[in-house]
Design an enzyme around this catalytic site. Structure first.
Site, PDB file in Angstrom:
ATOM      1  N   ASP A 255       0.831  -1.198   0.000  1.00  0.00           N
ATOM      2  CA  ASP A 255       0.000   0.000   0.000  1.00  0.00           C
ATOM      3  C   ASP A 255       0.870   1.255   0.000  1.00  0.00           C
ATOM      4  OD1 ASP A 255      -2.322  -1.455   0.095  1.00  0.00           O
ATOM      5  OD2 ASP A 255      -2.506  -1.375   2.274  1.00  0.00           O
ATOM      6  N   LYS A 277      -3.736   3.155  -2.277  1.00  0.00           N
ATOM      7  CA  LYS A 277      -5.052   3.806  -2.356  1.00  0.00           C
ATOM      8  C   LYS A 277      -5.002   5.104  -1.556  1.00  0.00           C
ATOM      9  CE  LYS A 277      -7.474   0.258  -0.805  1.00  0.00           C
ATOM     10  NZ  LYS A 277      -6.567  -0.882  -0.770  1.00  0.00           N
ATOM     11  N   MET A 397      -8.614   7.360   9.326  1.00  0.00           N
ATOM     12  CA  MET A 397      -8.983   7.907   8.013  1.00  0.00           C
ATOM     13  C   MET A 397     -10.181   8.851   8.119  1.00  0.00           C
ATOM     14  SD  MET A 397      -8.511   4.337   5.885  1.00  0.00           S
ATOM     15  CE  MET A 397      -9.431   3.395   7.113  1.00  0.00           C
TER      16      MET A 397
END
Length: 484
Positions: A255, A277, A397
């Protein structure tokens, strides 16, 4: 990398040492241990060097004379070990003019190559170099590493070397051969070696070889997947098992949250596939990442799926594991330090404290539905339970939806002046901690231009930041003293 480490075969090769004193003696010893034929040039030659030459007259030639350029001819390496700077500079000049590698003792700026500190477990050799900047430090680290590499390592390497041709002829692919040796050296063979049971080592070699050759002849190689937690970004917070997997795997699927220092620890020849991402920018959608892991394993690859934090805490490791299980792909989960624990520790904010927080909840600002955090349906968070006082709420997040989080928590009863912290790039050298109150959460994110990755901690425990961040670690004695 200031210089490239390289191992040179010197058996029978001519090496010139200019200088016949104590320093020259040490370099002559090193060259003789490597099997070189040594010529020594010096106006004075010490008794130690003479005695060494008397014991090996065919391999050590003594020339009692002032150095001149003609002495360099036909040598593959040259070592200047005098205490006269002008002579050493001449040796360097003449050697470089002839295209010969030269070392000038204690003068790293004059060296074409430097001598490392060496741990000898022949046929295994470990070399440690400071590029001439701190040779004593290199020697001290050598002492530390000497303790980590037992003497039986040498015999194990020799026994494996004797078996190598059999493996090469019996196992057809390079990848399968590498996996064979990984299995041997990570398995019981090393335990047998530690017990001085060399018959046990041989039996492990033969038994494992039989299994690999049977698979090689009857079916395609079987791959498998490791779902690995890469932690919060500080490479020193990796688990040992995570590091071992990163250095063993054929393919690293990682990632964007994985930091460059951690990627640098992966196996150098592994295939590196980024599936990073970011908000609004997905290199690969999650369902394609899931399928990629299956496809790679079905090709016979050992896959390290390297994820930030922990695979099973907002890392979508569960979704990846589901498809692996559905397709019969062997997999293993290797936990990592999750961002909540890491950011809490690195910013002086304990997640729980008897005086401030009797419960703890983790939530994410991103659900499967992009607006679920703002939704009142069953896919969204249960705001009344999240707004309870005297608990710590950690939001993964959540910066991009900080206004929604603030509004819902206050609406459902959380006090507007509840302390909050936004921790950007937790545990990394450029970590930032922004402290404020719940009613200004979104304003803090905008004002301080918070970037990703970032974590939000909401609760009374944030009050401890000002107290605990001032407590600095008292450095322990340096590692060489500790080990002693």
């Amino acid at each position: 990398m200031l210089s490239f480490p390289i191992f040179v075969k010197l058996q029978g090769k001519p090496v010139l040492v200019v200088g016949g004193g104590e320093v020259g003696f040490r370099k002559i010893q090193s060259m003789r241990q490597a099997g070189a034929r040594v010529t020594v040039v010096a106006p004075y030659i010490c008794d130690q060097v003479r005695e060494m030459a008397d014991n090996a007259p065919s391999d050590i030639l003594l020339i009692e004379a002032e150095y001149n350029a003609g002495h360099i001819v036909d040598h593959v390496l040259v070592i200047a070990a005098t205490d006269v700077l002008e002579v050493n500079a001449k040796v360097k000049q003449h050697a470089e003019a002839m295209g010969i590698w030269v070392n000038v003792v204690d003068e790293p700026e004059l060296c074409g190559f430097t001598f490392p500190a060496i741990i000898d477990r022949s046929p295994m050799t470990i070399a440690i170099s400071s590029n001439g900047k701190a040779p004593v430090l290199a020697r001290l680290w050598k002492e530390q590493l000497e303790r980590q590499f037992p003497k039986w390592t040498a015999k194990l390497a020799q026994q494996a070397g004797a078996f190598r041709d059999k493996v090469k002829s019996g196992i057809s692919t390079f990848q399968s051969r590498r996996h064979f040796w990984e299995t041997i050296f990570r398995g019981p063979a090393t335990q047998y070696a530690a017990q001085n049971d060399w018959d046990g080592v041989q039996n492990a070699l033969e038994t494992t070889f039989a299994k690999y050759t049977q698979n090689d002849q009857t079916s395609a190689p079987k791959g498998h997947v490791y779902l690995v937690g890469g932690g919060p970004g500080d490479p020193e917070l990796l688990t040992i098992k995570a590091l071992q997997t990163m250095q063993m795997a054929d393919v690293i699927v990682y990632d964007y949250l994985i930091s460059e220092p951690i990627l640098a620890l992966c196996r150098k020849d592994a295939q590196m596939i980024s599936v990073g991402k970011k908000a609004g920018n997905h290199t690969l959608p999650q369902n394609q990442i899931n399928q990629l892991l299956v496809d790679l394993a079905q090709e016979g690859k050992v896959v390290c799926r390297l994820k930030g934090g922990d695979p099973y805490i907002y890392g979508r490791g569960g979704e990846e594991a589901q498809l692996l299980a559905k397709n019969g792909i062997p997999y293993k989960v290797i936990p990592g330090i999750t961002a909540a624990a890491a950011c809490s520790a690195s910013s002086g904010i304990p997640l729980t404290h008897r005086d401030y927080a009797q419960s703890l909840q983790f939530i994410t600002g991103h659900c499967k539905s992009s607006d679920a955090v703002a939704s009142a349906d069953t896919n969204g968070p249960h705001w009344p339970s999240l707004a309870v006082s005297n608990q710590t709420l950690v939001v993964y997040m959540g910066v991009i939806r900080s206004a929604t989080i603030k509004d819902n928590l206050i609406e459902h009863g959380r006090a507007p002046d509840t302390p909050v912290a936004i921790i950007e790039k937790g545990t990394r050298p450029d970590q930032r901690v922004v402290i404020g109150q719940l009613h200004e959460l979104d304003e803090l994110a905008v004002k301080h231009k918070i970037g990703s990755p970032a974590l939000i901690i909401i609760g009374e425990v944030v009050k401890l930041h000002s107290e605990l961040q001032l407590t600095e670690l008292v450095e322990q004695a340096e590692p060489f003293t500790q080990a002693a």
